[in-house]
Scaffold this motif. Structure first.
Motif, PDB file in Angstrom:
ATOM      1  N   ALA A 133       0.829  -1.200   0.000  1.00 53.27           N
ATOM      2  CA  ALA A 133       0.000   0.000   0.000  1.00 53.27           C
ATOM      3  C   ALA A 133       0.863   1.250   0.000  1.00 53.27           C
ATOM      4  N   MET A 134       2.046   1.175   0.634  1.00 53.73           N
ATOM      5  CA  MET A 134       2.963   2.314   0.635  1.00 53.73           C
ATOM      6  C   MET A 134       3.338   2.715  -0.773  1.00 53.73           C
ATOM      7  N   ALA A 135       3.638   1.736  -1.604  1.00 54.03           N
ATOM      8  CA  ALA A 135       4.081   2.015  -2.971  1.00 54.03           C
ATOM      9  C   ALA A 135       2.986   2.720  -3.756  1.00 54.03           C
ATOM     10  N   THR A 136       1.752   2.216  -3.649  1.00 57.53           N
ATOM     11  CA  THR A 136       0.635   2.851  -4.352  1.00 57.53           C
ATOM     12  C   THR A 136       0.383   4.252  -3.808  1.00 57.53           C
ATOM     13  N   GLU A 137       0.407   4.391  -2.486  1.00 57.98           N
ATOM     14  CA  GLU A 137       0.160   5.704  -1.896  1.00 57.98           C
ATOM     15  C   GLU A 137       1.212   6.714  -2.331  1.00 57.98           C
ATOM     16  N   ALA A 138       2.471   6.286  -2.416  1.00 61.65           N
ATOM     17  CA  ALA A 138       3.533   7.201  -2.849  1.00 61.65           C
ATOM     18  C   ALA A 138       3.255   7.731  -4.248  1.00 61.65           C
ATOM     19  N   MET A 139       2.816   6.866  -5.160  1.00 61.95           N
ATOM     20  CA  MET A 139       2.503   7.306  -6.510  1.00 61.95           C
ATOM     21  C   MET A 139       1.309   8.267  -6.505  1.00 61.95           C
ATOM     22  N   TYR A 140       0.309   7.982  -5.663  1.00 59.14           N
ATOM     23  CA  TYR A 140      -0.836   8.882  -5.536  1.00 59.14           C
ATOM     24  C   TYR A 140      -0.416  10.252  -5.004  1.00 59.14           C
ATOM     25  N   LEU A 141       0.423  10.278  -3.986  1.00 59.61           N
ATOM     26  CA  LEU A 141       0.853  11.549  -3.408  1.00 59.61           C
ATOM     27  C   LEU A 141       1.591  12.407  -4.432  1.00 59.61           C
ATOM     28  N   MET A 142       2.407  11.771  -5.267  1.00 60.55           N
ATOM     29  CA  MET A 142       3.137  12.526  -6.273  1.00 60.55           C
ATOM     30  C   MET A 142       2.194  13.032  -7.364  1.00 60.55           C
ATOM     31  N   MET A 143       1.223  12.228  -7.753  1.00 60.25           N
ATOM     32  CA  MET A 143       0.217  12.700  -8.709  1.00 60.25           C
ATOM     33  C   MET A 143      -0.571  13.870  -8.138  1.00 60.25           C
ATOM     34  N   ARG A 144      -0.968  13.753  -6.878  1.00 62.84           N
ATOM     35  CA  ARG A 144      -1.760  14.821  -6.257  1.00 62.84           C
ATOM     36  C   ARG A 144      -0.993  16.134  -6.236  1.00 62.84           C
ATOM     37  N   ARG A 145       0.299  16.052  -5.984  1.00 62.18           N
ATOM     38  CA  ARG A 145       1.100  17.285  -6.022  1.00 62.18           C
ATOM     39  C   ARG A 145       1.079  17.893  -7.426  1.00 62.18           C
ATOM     40  N   VAL A 146       1.281  17.059  -8.426  1.00 57.41           N
ATOM     41  CA  VAL A 146       1.365  17.549  -9.809  1.00 57.41           C
ATOM     42  C   VAL A 146       0.058  18.214 -10.241  1.00 57.41           C
ATOM     43  N   PHE A 147      -1.066  17.546  -9.993  1.00 54.45           N
ATOM     44  CA  PHE A 147      -2.343  18.048 -10.507  1.00 54.45           C
ATOM     45  C   PHE A 147      -3.021  19.033  -9.558  1.00 54.45           C
ATOM     46  N   ASP A 148      -3.135  18.674  -8.287  1.00 53.74           N
ATOM     47  CA  ASP A 148      -3.899  19.511  -7.361  1.00 53.74           C
ATOM     48  C   ASP A 148      -3.104  20.700  -6.846  1.00 53.74           C
ATOM     49  N   GLU A 149      -1.870  20.465  -6.451  1.00 52.29           N
ATOM     50  CA  GLU A 149      -1.071  21.541  -5.863  1.00 52.29           C
ATOM     51  C   GLU A 149      -0.478  22.470  -6.923  1.00 52.29           C
ATOM     52  N   LEU A 150       0.004  21.885  -8.039  1.00 53.34           N
ATOM     53  CA  LEU A 150       0.757  22.670  -9.010  1.00 53.34           C
ATOM     54  C   LEU A 150      -0.029  22.992 -10.282  1.00 53.34           C
ATOM     55  N   GLY A 151      -1.102  22.263 -10.548  1.00 50.47           N
ATOM     56  CA  GLY A 151      -1.944  22.576 -11.694  1.00 50.47           C
ATOM     57  C   GLY A 151      -1.369  22.206 -13.044  1.00 50.47           C
ATOM     58  N   TYR A 152      -0.570  21.129 -13.109  1.00 48.57           N
ATOM     59  CA  TYR A 152      -0.034  20.679 -14.398  1.00 48.57           C
ATOM     60  C   TYR A 152      -1.128  19.996 -15.211  1.00 48.57           C
ATOM     61  N   ARG A 153      -0.916  19.931 -16.522  1.00 46.07           N
ATOM     62  CA  ARG A 153      -1.915  19.396 -17.451  1.00 46.07           C
ATOM     63  C   ARG A 153      -1.664  17.946 -17.825  1.00 46.07           C
ATOM     64  N   ARG A 154      -0.394  17.524 -17.742  1.00 53.37           N
ATOM     65  CA  ARG A 154      -0.017  16.207 -18.267  1.00 53.37           C
ATOM     66  C   ARG A 154       1.069  15.601 -17.392  1.00 53.37           C
ATOM     67  N   TYR A 155       0.900  14.307 -17.087  1.00 53.95           N
ATOM     68  CA  TYR A 155       1.831  13.566 -16.235  1.00 53.95           C
ATOM     69  C   TYR A 155       2.272  12.346 -17.020  1.00 53.95           C
ATOM     70  N   GLU A 156       3.574  12.200 -17.236  1.00 53.45           N
ATOM     71  CA  GLU A 156       4.090  11.161 -18.133  1.00 53.45           C
ATOM     72  C   GLU A 156       4.803  10.042 -17.375  1.00 53.45           C
ATOM     73  N   TRP A 157       4.750   8.865 -17.968  1.00 51.78           N
ATOM     74  CA  TRP A 157       5.468   7.675 -17.491  1.00 51.78           C
ATOM     75  C   TRP A 157       6.080   7.047 -18.727  1.00 51.78           C
ATOM     76  N   LYS A 158       7.386   6.810 -18.709  1.00 52.15           N
ATOM     77  CA  LYS A 158       8.069   6.182 -19.836  1.00 52.15           C
ATOM     78  C   LYS A 158       8.928   5.045 -19.307  1.00 52.15           C
ATOM     79  N   CYS A 159       9.019   3.993 -20.100  1.00 55.10           N
ATOM     80  CA  CYS A 159       9.818   2.849 -19.660  1.00 55.10           C
ATOM     81  C   CYS A 159      10.265   2.041 -20.865  1.00 55.10           C
ATOM     82  N   ASP A 160      11.230   1.170 -20.620  1.00 53.17           N
ATOM     83  CA  ASP A 160      11.641   0.203 -21.632  1.00 53.17           C
ATOM     84  C   ASP A 160      10.420  -0.640 -21.993  1.00 53.17           C
ATOM     85  N   ALA A 161      10.152  -0.761 -23.279  1.00 53.98           N
ATOM     86  CA  ALA A 161       8.984  -1.519 -23.721  1.00 53.98           C
ATOM     87  C   ALA A 161       9.069  -2.993 -23.358  1.00 53.98           C
TER      88      ALA A 161
END
Length: 237
Positions: A133-161
Motif C-alpha cells: 500500500a505504501m508504494a501505491t500511496e507514494a505514486m498517488y501523493l506525487m500525482m496529487r502534487r502535480v495536478f492539485d497543488e501545481l496545476g499541471y496538465r499532463r503527467y508522463e510515465w516512460k519505460c523500456d517496452a
C-alpha cells in the motif's frame, strides 16, 4: 507537392486563454497514511536506501535503469551525490510510515512549467516496498502534487517496452498507453524501445477518487489485505 487550403478550414487545438506557466515542484514532504514522500537527502537517506536495495540479491531492480547495481555503499553514495541532489530530476524518497526507513525512490523530471508537463521516473522500489500500500500511496501523493497543488496538465510515465512490470504498473495506476518510440535510447550497451504513457488533468478527478477509495482504511482487513483492487475502484465496481 504541397496542398494549399483555406486557413479558416484548418482544425486547431482548444483555446487556453487563462493558461499561465505552472510552478516548479517544491522541496517539501508529502505525508500519507502509510508513507511519507520527501526530497532526497544524501546524509539521511543514502544508507537506508543502499541497505534496502541490497535485499535484492540478484540486482533485478536495476535491470531497466541506466545505472546500478551498487555493491558498495560508498559507490552508491558517490552516484547519489552526483545524480540525486539536483532540481531536474528532482529525486524523492519513499519513507516507511512505521519504521521511518527509506525504501525506494522516484523523481519528477523533464519538468516543463510552460506547457504544464512533468514526468515521473527513476522509480526504484526495494523488495520491502514492492506491491505494498505504501508504494501505491507514494505514486498517488506525487500525482496529487502535480495536478492539485501545481496545476499541471499532463503527467508522463516512460519505460523500456520490454519492462513488463513497469508497463503493468503504469496501467494499474491509471496511465494510458500512447505508443512506443522505437530505438529511442542506448543504455548499458543495449537498445531501448521506449513505451510512453500519460495521465491528463481531465482524467485526474476520477482517478483521484479511485485512489482515495482504495487507500481508505475500510478497504483493508485486519491483516492489511485489500478488500477491493484499485482496478475495481477505477471501474466503479
Amino acid at each position: 507537392m504541397s496542398v494549399q487550403t483555406n486557413r479558416l478550414d484548418q482544425p486547431i487545438g482548444a483555446a487556453l486563454p487563462d493558461w499561465t506557466p505552472r510552478p516548479r515542484p517544491p522541496r517539501s514532504a508529502m505525508q500519507g497514511r502509510f508513507c511519507r514522500v520527501e526530497p532526497f537527502d544524501l546524509a539521511r537517506h543514502a544508507g537506508d536506501l543502499h541497505a534496502a536495495f541490497a535485499q535484492d540479491r540478484e540486482g533485478a531492480i536495476w535491470t531497466y535503469l541506466g545505472y546500478g547495481p551498487f555493491g558498495d555503499e560508498a559507490v552508491f553514495r558517490d552516484f547519489a551525490a552526483a545524480t540525486c541532489c539536483g532540481d531536474d530530476p528532482l529525486f524523492h524518497v519513499i519513507v516507511d510510515g512505521v519504521s521511518g526507513r527509506a525504501l525506494g525512490v522516484a523523481s519528477f523530471l523533464r519538468i516543463d512549467p510552460a506547457n504544464g508537463v512533468i514526468e515521473i521516473g527513476h522509480i526504484n522500489f526495494a523488495p520491502a516496498l514492492q506491491q505494498t500500500a505504501m508504494a501505491t500511496e507514494a505514486m498517488y501523493l506525487m500525482m496529487r502534487r502535480v495536478f492539485d497543488e501545481l496545476g499541471y496538465r499532463r503527467y508522463e510515465w516512460k519505460c523500456d517496452a520490454l519492462n513488463a512490470g513497469s508497463m503493468r504498473a503504469a496501467r494499474r495506476l491509471g496511465f494510458t498507453y500512447e505508443g512506443t518510440f522505437r530505438q529511442a535510447v542506448i543504455y548499458k550497451g543495449r537498445n531501448r524501445d521506449t513505451a510512453w504513457f500519460s495521465i491528463t488533468d481531465r482524467e485526474w478527478p476520477a482517478l483521484k477518487a479511485a485512489f482515495e477509495a482504495w487507500l481508505a482504511p475500510e478497504n483493508f482487513d485486519a491483516e492489511g489485505r485489500q478488500r477491493r483492487s484499485l482496478q475495481e475502484m477505477r471501474a466503479g465496481g
